[in-house]
Design a protein around this motif. Structure first.
Motif, PDB file in Angstrom:
ATOM      1  N   ALA A 142       0.830  -1.208   0.000  1.00  7.44           N
ATOM      2  CA  ALA A 142       0.000   0.000   0.000  1.00  7.44           C
ATOM      3  C   ALA A 142       0.858   1.249   0.000  1.00  7.44           C
ATOM      4  O   ALA A 142       0.535   2.245  -0.647  1.00  7.44           O
ATOM      5  N   ASN A 143       1.964   1.226   0.758  1.00  5.40           N
ATOM      6  CA  ASN A 143       2.848   2.386   0.763  1.00  5.40           C
ATOM      7  C   ASN A 143       3.432   2.629  -0.614  1.00  5.40           C
ATOM      8  O   ASN A 143       3.646   3.766  -1.037  1.00  5.40           O
ATOM      9  N   THR A 144       3.710   1.541  -1.299  1.00  5.03           N
ATOM     10  CA  THR A 144       4.222   1.684  -2.662  1.00  5.03           C
ATOM     11  C   THR A 144       3.189   2.350  -3.552  1.00  5.03           C
ATOM     12  O   THR A 144       3.496   3.236  -4.355  1.00  5.03           O
ATOM     13  N   ASP A 145       1.900   1.941  -3.394  1.00  4.25           N
ATOM     14  CA  ASP A 145       0.840   2.556  -4.188  1.00  4.25           C
ATOM     15  C   ASP A 145       0.700   4.031  -3.851  1.00  4.25           C
ATOM     16  O   ASP A 145       0.464   4.865  -4.714  1.00  4.25           O
ATOM     17  N   GLN A 146       0.843   4.363  -2.555  1.00  5.16           N
ATOM     18  CA  GLN A 146       0.720   5.756  -2.154  1.00  5.16           C
ATOM     19  C   GLN A 146       1.783   6.613  -2.822  1.00  5.16           C
ATOM     20  O   GLN A 146       1.548   7.753  -3.188  1.00  5.16           O
ATOM     21  N   SER A 147       2.984   6.072  -2.963  1.00  3.39           N
ATOM     22  CA  SER A 147       4.054   6.856  -3.568  1.00  3.39           C
ATOM     23  C   SER A 147       3.874   7.004  -5.067  1.00  3.39           C
ATOM     24  O   SER A 147       4.459   7.887  -5.678  1.00  3.39           O
ATOM     25  N   ASN A 148       3.065   6.137  -5.666  1.00  5.75           N
ATOM     26  CA  ASN A 148       2.834   6.246  -7.101  1.00  5.75           C
ATOM     27  C   ASN A 148       1.991   7.468  -7.441  1.00  5.75           C
ATOM     28  O   ASN A 148       2.253   8.158  -8.424  1.00  5.75           O
ATOM     29  N   VAL A 149       0.960   7.730  -6.670  1.00  6.03           N
ATOM     30  CA  VAL A 149       0.074   8.881  -6.873  1.00  6.03           C
ATOM     31  C   VAL A 149      -0.195   9.513  -5.517  1.00  6.03           C
ATOM     32  O   VAL A 149      -0.637   8.828  -4.583  1.00  6.03           O
ATOM     33  N   ARG A 150       0.057  10.798  -5.383  1.00  5.90           N
ATOM     34  CA  ARG A 150      -0.231  11.500  -4.134  1.00  5.90           C
ATOM     35  C   ARG A 150      -0.679  12.924  -4.435  1.00  5.90           C
ATOM     36  O   ARG A 150      -0.452  13.446  -5.534  1.00  5.90           O
ATOM     37  N   MET A 151      -1.326  13.557  -3.451  1.00  6.91           N
ATOM     38  CA  MET A 151      -1.900  14.893  -3.621  1.00  6.91           C
ATOM     39  C   MET A 151      -1.498  15.790  -2.466  1.00  6.91           C
ATOM     40  O   MET A 151      -1.311  15.329  -1.334  1.00  6.91           O
ATOM     41  N   THR A 152      -1.385  17.082  -2.760  1.00  6.67           N
ATOM     42  CA  THR A 152      -1.201  18.099  -1.728  1.00  6.67           C
ATOM     43  C   THR A 152      -2.171  19.243  -2.001  1.00  6.67           C
ATOM     44  O   THR A 152      -2.561  19.481  -3.150  1.00  6.67           O
ATOM     45  N   ALA A 153      -2.574  19.948  -0.954  1.00  7.84           N
ATOM     46  CA  ALA A 153      -3.469  21.102  -1.083  1.00  7.84           C
ATOM     47  C   ALA A 153      -3.037  22.166  -0.091  1.00  7.84           C
ATOM     48  O   ALA A 153      -2.644  21.854   1.041  1.00  7.84           O
ATOM     49  N   GLU A 154      -3.112  23.430  -0.508  1.00  5.60           N
ATOM     50  CA  GLU A 154      -2.732  24.529   0.370  1.00  5.60           C
ATOM     51  C   GLU A 154      -3.551  25.766   0.029  1.00  5.60           C
ATOM     52  O   GLU A 154      -4.049  25.914  -1.095  1.00  5.60           O
ATOM     53  N   ILE A 155      -3.701  26.665   1.014  1.00  5.62           N
ATOM     54  CA  ILE A 155      -4.418  27.925   0.830  1.00  5.62           C
ATOM     55  C   ILE A 155      -3.533  29.067   1.310  1.00  5.62           C
ATOM     56  O   ILE A 155      -2.516  28.850   1.980  1.00  5.62           O
ATOM     57  N   ASP A 156      -3.936  30.311   0.963  1.00  5.88           N
ATOM     58  CA  ASP A 156      -3.132  31.476   1.316  1.00  5.88           C
ATOM     59  C   ASP A 156      -3.177  31.764   2.815  1.00  5.88           C
ATOM     60  O   ASP A 156      -2.171  32.125   3.422  1.00  5.88           O
ATOM     61  N   LYS A 157      -4.367  31.647   3.401  1.00  4.64           N
ATOM     62  CA  LYS A 157      -4.526  31.932   4.828  1.00  4.64           C
ATOM     63  C   LYS A 157      -5.777  31.237   5.331  1.00  4.64           C
ATOM     64  O   LYS A 157      -6.666  30.879   4.547  1.00  4.64           O
ATOM     65  N   ASN A 158      -5.849  31.070   6.644  1.00  4.99           N
ATOM     66  CA  ASN A 158      -6.963  30.335   7.248  1.00  4.99           C
ATOM     67  C   ASN A 158      -8.026  31.239   7.855  1.00  4.99           C
ATOM     68  O   ASN A 158      -9.061  30.745   8.308  1.00  4.99           O
ATOM     69  N   THR A 159      -7.781  32.546   7.885  1.00  5.15           N
ATOM     70  CA  THR A 159      -8.751  33.493   8.441  1.00  5.15           C
ATOM     71  C   THR A 159      -9.033  34.569   7.403  1.00  5.15           C
ATOM     72  O   THR A 159      -8.099  35.180   6.864  1.00  5.15           O
ATOM     73  N   LEU A 160     -10.311  34.819   7.126  1.00  4.00           N
ATOM     74  CA  LEU A 160     -10.688  35.834   6.152  1.00  4.00           C
ATOM     75  C   LEU A 160     -12.054  36.395   6.510  1.00  4.00           C
ATOM     76  O   LEU A 160     -12.715  35.919   7.449  1.00  4.00           O
ATOM     77  N   TYR A 161     -12.481  37.423   5.756  1.00  3.41           N
ATOM     78  CA  TYR A 161     -13.755  38.097   6.005  1.00  3.41           C
ATOM     79  C   TYR A 161     -14.808  37.612   5.009  1.00  3.41           C
ATOM     80  O   TYR A 161     -14.486  37.081   3.937  1.00  3.41           O
ATOM     81  N   VAL A 162     -16.053  37.825   5.386  1.00  5.55           N
ATOM     82  CA  VAL A 162     -17.155  37.541   4.464  1.00  5.55           C
ATOM     83  C   VAL A 162     -16.958  38.354   3.186  1.00  5.55           C
ATOM     84  O   VAL A 162     -16.675  39.552   3.236  1.00  5.55           O
ATOM     85  N   GLY A 163     -17.088  37.707   2.049  1.00  4.16           N
ATOM     86  CA  GLY A 163     -16.894  38.382   0.772  1.00  4.16           C
ATOM     87  C   GLY A 163     -15.466  38.346   0.272  1.00  4.16           C
ATOM     88  O   GLY A 163     -15.207  38.681  -0.885  1.00  4.16           O
TER      89      GLY A 163
END
Length: 560
Positions: A142-163
């Motif tokens: 399974a670890n081998t499969d994980q290394s074949n395809v993986r994903m990352t996600a990130e955002i600019d900041k975790n706190t923002l205003y409505v709109g």
């Protein structure tokens, strides 16, 4: 030596059953030799889930390649396309033939799976039992499969205003052959999601392994206050595994999920005034054409167009939340708004508004400034961005005066001197005759004076067209250039004012057609303006002529 009849009968009775059995045995030998032997083997019988291994099915005869139905594997196994090979050999004069099918398969779930028997002609293979373990139990597959395809996600900041909007960036690292790949957008309660731009692809090497990296950006806009969870993007596809020179491999499903991310959404401050625009940066700029050397004042002429271009750049704000710019201009100018242009660049939503301003009369005209309130999300304070207005010193266009041919001057007729009347002093009829002629002469003189006092009318016919401006106007109409048409039309209209006012219906038609042209050009709708009507009206105006009336009064005669 002769056998007796009884002995002969006894021999027949004893040998007949044996002969029958021998005959039957000899008849069955060819059938046994003709029956093909079928066999199934696997490269592994203990595997991990989705681990690819090889199944071989063979029969010792030449047979149709489509004789094996591999669809019986589908309940418990994923499988690829089989490869078929045939061979012929001769050993000690005996010829033998065989056919072999090789196919890559993988178990779908943990437990015990059975490869069923394959029926080939009159023969069939023996079922095979496969033990399927979890990935961690089988060489960390399974670890081998994980290394074949993986994903990352990130955002600019975790706190923002409505709109306010943020950028969500997801990357997929692909280290094996995939097919039918797809990526779904992130989601969250109270979030508006839209993809930004096109996917970017590049190749990298990590830990000695090469990956294809696909990057996609999404814009997330908060629509309500509170704590929100961003559910990560989901990647799905099919990995082709076990392919080699003898087998096309199998297709194994691959599903990956990006991590969930928590967001804190702040509400709009209660004391904020104006249109709500939360952003870390707002830029408001303008340019003028012709260029303005003095930032507050410019001199121009009636009918000359001035172009004002306003550019608004707002960071981390969706295009749908961009404000509408409405400016109130004085009635002494005519305004034409072009359709706003929108684009996205470097995290900014950009709006470009172009306005064409045409002065209608001489004098000083104040063009309005523009101010936009916005909330600085970095400093948590309200700010205002502003661009200045402009004062126009509008002068009359000297080329817009009417040009008329000079009227002919009435020349008073010359009069000859009148001889004095001599009175004859004599008796008889002559005094009376002279008196009658004198009275008649006086009457004639009075009538002549009255006639000379009437105005002398001289027709001075002058064409009213200025060939330069009229030609330029016609050229602009043919080129469908609304700015030039508006400029030259105003000049031509001033020149022909006295002529056109005598034809109010034609003048109104000309004005309406020019307005229709400008309205069509600057309309947000995609429409076309036909210049034929305006050209026809202009041709009618060229045919008009005016008669200038001049009068002079004769000098009163003073008879002596």
């Amino acid at each position: 030596m002769r056998m007796s009849v009884n002995q002969t009968n006894w021999a027949k009775k004893c040998l007949s059953p044996w002969l029958l059995l021998l005959t039957m045995a000899m008849a069955l030998l060819p059938l046994q030799a003709m029956a093909a032997q079928a066999e199934a083997t696997v490269s592994k019988n203990v595997v991990a889930v989705n681990q690819v291994f090889q199944l071989s099915v063979s029969v010792d005869t030449a047979i149709n390649p489509d004789s094996v139905d591999f669809s019986v594997l589908s309940p418990d196994f994923a499988y690829g396309q089989p490869s078929v090979s045939s061979s012929t050999s001769v050993i000690n004069g005996t010829m033998s033939r065989s056919t072999t099918w090789t196919i890559a398969i993988a178990a779908k779930k943990v437990g015990t799976a059975t490869i069923p028997a394959f029926k080939i002609g009159s023969s069939q293979t023996t079922p095979i039992t496969i033990t399927v373990l979890k990935g961690s139990q089988k060489n960390n597959a399974a670890n081998t499969d994980q290394s074949n395809v993986r994903m990352t996600a990130e955002i600019d900041k975790n706190t923002l205003y409505v709109g306010e909007s943020i950028n969500y960036r997801v990357k997929i690292f692909i280290g094996e052959q995939l097919s039918q790949a797809s990526l779904s957008a992130p989601s969250g309660d109270g979030l508006a999601v839209s993809q930004v731009g096109q996917d970017a692809q590049n190749n990298i090497v990590q830990n000695g392994r090469r990956y294809l990296v696909i990057t996609r950006n999404y814009q997330l806009t908060a629509q309500k206050a509170g704590n929100i969870v961003i559910h990560g993007s989901t990647f799905s596809g099919s990995a082709v595994r076990g392919a080699n020179g003898f087998s096309s491999g199998i297709t194994v499903p691959v599903n990956k999920n990006a991590r969930d991310i928590n967001l804190t959404i702040k509400p709009k401050p209660a004391d904020y005034k104006g249109l709500w625009l939360p952003t870390p940066d707002l830029q408001l700029q303008q340019t003028w054409q012709p260029q303005v050397s003095n930032q507050n004042e410019i001199t121009t002429k009636v009918g000359e167009p001035i172009t004002r271009t306003i550019t608004l750049r707002i960071k981390d704000v969706a295009q749908s939340n961009m404000p509408n710019i409405n400016l109130t201009y004085p009635d002494t100018v005519r305004i034409y708004n072009e359709k706003p242009e929108y684009r996205t660049e470097n995290g900014y939503s950009v709006m470009i508004l172009k306005q064409v301003i045409i002065p209608r009369q001489a004098g000083n005209v104040a063009l309005p400034p523009l101010a936009i309130n916005w909330w600085n999300t970095t400093t948590a304070k309200q700010q205002q961005s502003e661009i200045k207005g402009l004062t126009l010193n509008v002068t009359a266009d000297p080329t817009a005066n009417s040009h008329f041919a000079p009227a002919a001057t009435a020349t008073p007729p010359t009069t000859t001197a009148t001889q004095p009347i001599k009175t004859l002093v004599s008796v008889g009829i002559w005094p009376w005759t002279t008196l009658v002629f004198a009275i008649l002469w006086l009457i004639t003189l009075v009538l002549l004076v009255k006639k000379r006092q009437q105005p002398v009318v001289t027709a001075a016919i002058a064409t009213t067209q200025n060939p330069d401006i009229a030609t330029a106007l016609e050229t602009a109409i043919n080129d469908n250039d609304p700015i030039k048409v508006q400029t030259y039309y105003q000049q031509w209209r001033h020149q022909q004012h006295s002529l056109l006012t005598s034809q109010p219906q034609l003048l109104q038609q000309l004005d309406d057609e020019v307005k229709a042209m400008m309205a069509t050009h600057y309309s947000p709708l995609d429409s076309q303006w036909n210049n034929k009507t305006l050209l026809t009206l202009l041709a009618q105006a060229k045919q008009l002529k005016t008669i200038k009336h001049t009068s002079k009064t004769l000098t009163s005669l003073d008879p002596q």
